[in-house]
Design a protein around this motif. Sequence first.
Motif, short mmCIF file in Angstrom:
data_model
loop_
_atom_site.label_atom_id
_atom_site.label_comp_id
_atom_site.label_asym_id
_atom_site.label_seq_id
_atom_site.Cartn_x
_atom_site.Cartn_y
_atom_site.Cartn_z
N UNK A 155 -27.93 -15.37 30.08
CA UNK A 155 -28.05 -16.46 30.93
C UNK A 155 -29.37 -16.71 31.82
N UNK A 156 -29.69 -17.63 31.77
CA UNK A 156 -30.95 -18.20 32.57
C UNK A 156 -30.39 -18.26 34.25
N UNK A 157 -31.60 -18.50 34.96
CA UNK A 157 -31.23 -18.42 36.52
C UNK A 157 -30.75 -19.91 36.98
N UNK A 158 -29.73 -20.02 37.59
CA UNK A 158 -29.28 -21.30 38.26
C UNK A 158 -30.27 -21.80 39.42
N UNK A 159 -30.99 -22.97 39.17
CA UNK A 159 -31.87 -23.48 40.11
C UNK A 159 -31.19 -24.61 40.91
N UNK A 160 -31.13 -24.37 42.54
CA UNK A 160 -30.75 -25.46 43.00
C UNK A 160 -31.68 -26.27 43.88
N UNK A 161 -32.00 -27.35 43.55
CA UNK A 161 -33.08 -28.11 44.01
C UNK A 161 -32.90 -29.78 44.16
N UNK A 162 -33.77 -30.34 44.46
CA UNK A 162 -33.58 -32.05 44.59
C UNK A 162 -34.25 -32.54 43.35
N UNK A 163 -34.86 -31.77 42.67
CA UNK A 163 -35.71 -32.25 41.47
C UNK A 163 -35.15 -32.21 40.14
N UNK A 164 -33.76 -31.38 39.89
CA UNK A 164 -33.04 -31.23 38.65
C UNK A 164 -31.81 -31.02 39.17
N UNK A 165 -30.93 -31.24 38.35
CA UNK A 165 -29.40 -30.82 38.47
C UNK A 165 -29.34 -29.15 38.33
N UNK A 166 -28.18 -28.61 38.83
CA UNK A 166 -28.05 -27.29 38.87
C UNK A 166 -27.56 -26.99 37.33
N UNK A 167 -28.49 -26.32 36.52
CA UNK A 167 -27.96 -26.09 35.19
C UNK A 167 -27.54 -25.04 34.90
N UNK A 168 -26.97 -24.66 33.80
CA UNK A 168 -26.26 -23.09 33.35
C UNK A 168 -27.18 -22.98 31.89
N UNK A 169 -27.83 -22.16 31.68
CA UNK A 169 -28.54 -21.85 30.51
C UNK A 169 -27.62 -20.67 29.91
N UNK A 170 -27.06 -20.90 29.01
CA UNK A 170 -26.17 -19.69 28.42
C UNK A 170 -26.54 -19.35 26.74
N UNK A 171 -26.65 -18.26 26.50
CA UNK A 171 -26.95 -17.77 25.14
C UNK A 171 -25.58 -17.12 24.66
N UNK A 172 -24.97 -17.89 23.70
CA UNK A 172 -23.76 -17.11 23.04
C UNK A 172 -24.16 -16.23 21.70
N UNK A 173 -23.65 -15.23 21.70
CA UNK A 173 -23.77 -14.32 20.55
C UNK A 173 -22.21 -14.22 19.87
N UNK A 174 -22.37 -14.45 18.70
CA UNK A 174 -21.40 -14.50 17.60
C UNK A 174 -20.88 -13.04 17.43
N UNK A 175 -19.50 -12.79 17.50
CA UNK A 175 -18.89 -11.47 17.22
C UNK A 175 -17.84 -11.56 16.17
N UNK A 176 -17.77 -10.49 15.96
CA UNK A 176 -16.78 -10.25 14.76
C UNK A 176 -15.25 -11.08 14.86
N UNK A 177 -15.11 -11.90 13.88
CA UNK A 177 -13.86 -12.74 14.10
C UNK A 177 -12.58 -11.82 13.85
N UNK A 178 -11.56 -12.41 14.65
CA UNK A 178 -10.23 -11.87 14.30
C UNK A 178 -9.73 -11.88 12.84
N UNK A 179 -9.17 -10.78 12.29
CA UNK A 179 -8.47 -10.82 11.23
C UNK A 179 -9.45 -10.72 9.99
N UNK A 180 -10.79 -10.45 10.14
CA UNK A 180 -11.56 -10.37 9.12
C UNK A 180 -12.21 -11.77 8.66
N UNK A 181 -11.74 -12.86 9.34
CA UNK A 181 -12.68 -14.06 8.94
C UNK A 181 -13.98 -14.24 9.21
N UNK A 182 -14.57 -15.21 8.64
CA UNK A 182 -15.95 -15.32 9.03
C UNK A 182 -16.11 -15.56 10.42
#
Length: 196
Positions: A155-182
């Motif tokens: 995750x990126x840092x959340x910046x609180x300022x008057x120049x931009x919205x307070x954004x949430x930078x998230x990186x998702x990692x795919x994990x093994x699926x339930x039941x052996x699915x793709x």
Amino acid sequence: MGDAAEIIVGTAGKAYRADVGSTFPAGPEEVWGAGFTDLGFITPDGLEEALEEERTQLEAWGEDAPVIDLAKKRTQTFKLVFRQTNAYMLSLYYQVKLASMTSTAAATTPSPKKQFISFGSGSTADTIEIALGLDVIMSGKRHRIMIARCGVSDRGAVKHSAEDSSNFELTFTALAAPGGAQSVQHMITDVELPTP
């Protein structure tokens, strides 16, 4: 020969979350099921998808090149920057289960008070895993990506300022699926398989 119709430019996109085990749509044009929630506006940076591999090469006596090249592990990540602040986003960023959050209702008496949400963070006991659905859209074409089970790995840092919205930078990692699915499925409209 080049074909400009095969160029995809992601001019818009959406991200949806659901509980692990939820049923994904059967096609890229179908609507997302009731269990999927739109995570809100995404910055114009769009979606960054990455695929990394760890490989093992086996050598043989007398051979000057590897005789087998094995894929040991594949890691798929999906990075997005979200603009909206909602309970789902706070849960993912701070790794706090929704059940561990408290909502205090607004009050008008004796003095006006706004509704607010409260939660603690910092505990590694909560690990949030979701099913993630992504749509990349361009001029009627759609690239749908469905991740059966994933977690926030960066995750990126959340910046609180008057120049931009307070954004949430998230990186998702795919994990093994339930039941052996793709673990990750792709659906892309208007791409034809070559005739054998």
